[in-house]
Enzyme design. Sequence first.
Site: not given
Length: 485
Positions: A118, A258
């Site tokens: 992240g 994706y």
Amino acid sequence: MLTTHPFDDDHLHEECGVFGIYGHPDAASHTALGLHALQHRGQEAAGIVAFDGEHFHSHRGLGHVADNFGTEAVIKTLHGHMAVGHVRYSTTGETMLRNVQPLFADFEFGGLAIGHNGNLTNALTIRKQLVRRGCLFQSTTDTEVIVHLIAISLYSTVEERMIDALRQVEGAYSLVALTQNAVIGVRDPLGIRPLVLGQLPSGAWIIASETCALDIVGANFVRDVEPGELIILDHNGLRSIKPFVKSRSRFCIFEYIYFARPDSVMEGTSVYEVRKQIGRELAKESGVDADVVIPVPDSGVPAALGYAAAANIPFELGIIRNHYVGRTFIEPTVTIRHLGVKLKHNANRVNIAGKRVILVDDSIVRGTTSTKIVEMVRQAGATEVHMRISSPPTTHSCFYGIDTPERDKLLAYNHDVAQMAKLIGVDSLAFISLDGLYRAVGETERNARHPKFCDACFTGDYPIALADQDGGQGQESLTLMTEGF
Ligand code: AMP
């Protein structure tokens, strides 16, 4: 985690995968396998830290998991019944060992290793304040901010200190941490990046970015780690705490489009099924007469299957991918990126020559891939080329852990669909609508007031403040840091 980019110190990008295991004599080898399954989330570097009850053992290296952990000799040095690991995405950023995770530091309470997937959106702001206070940073990753915040926390236990640190950071994080007693997994309050919990038949617990990392070691999927949840795995078993203010979750929709592996299940939904469903929606929304549906491999395959089935047009492999080259996105310069596309794909003429082709890909970012692919398909004799994209136009950069270029390099930021079609050289171009995308993940439409997902790359609706981007001087964070002491 993220690093500073050499071309623009304020531009931060990273994509990563994490894995942690508690209670197995071969913790490190399981971690290596788990990281191998998560290799698509990061190919620049890999690292594992294990603890054997007395000592921490670590190995970190640039390159793929197999390059670093493929030999028994290395794994043997990482003894212990608990371990955490990390894979990091290749950017042109600071490719140096000091940035390779898991980060490790010795604290008042003992050692702690931490791996992060992240991006923190106020890391630079906090970092400046910490540096002013005398903290000496060893790396350029945002994750190190968490390490320093843990170090200076006035709480006593590791858990309390971690919570204290995480209450000060903003952004997206799925973390695994290793202490002398426990493996800890944490997911940010919005649950932007994925994190799952699994268990081996032997009882050992696992925390990983995706379910495909559980499959590879034969672990059962138990559940997703909940947004805002901190899970502690130790000799008492599993403990869960929810230390943060509750928020509506905003899982990253681009993981479905994706980023995640298609054989992973996220938030109860198969990534493959979502991709296929987007293809079906695309066919409904923007059908066109053609002879063949061809995916841009590999990411376009499930959506193309869905499209072909819904449109009743044959699905064929018209582009063959060489699997021994990395993702083209990685390449730093335009020339190399163009070359990368050629290295990676070749037209399969038998399915293209003399045909009206529908090409399906997952996204257009800079437009480099599409332009080259279309050129290749035309050279192979296609009579018409129609392009269908299984995401809405990417108009905004991601600041939560998906690598996207700066906004002005995004094709859809500067151009409308007709202009993009012209630039890419197709006869027609269509993207899935935002509502179509939400339908594919089981919603009826995108709820504008409370969108279920983070879709900022398509809408600019950023669910977490971008303190560093807004040039924030960090006053807010400074207040938070001193609060309660
Ligand atoms: P571009 O050539 O810049 O338009 O990039 C689009 C291609 O890159 C698509 O085929 C995607 O499969 C792939 N892609 C999209 N987003 C990313 C990302 N964040 N990291 C790596 N590859 C990506």
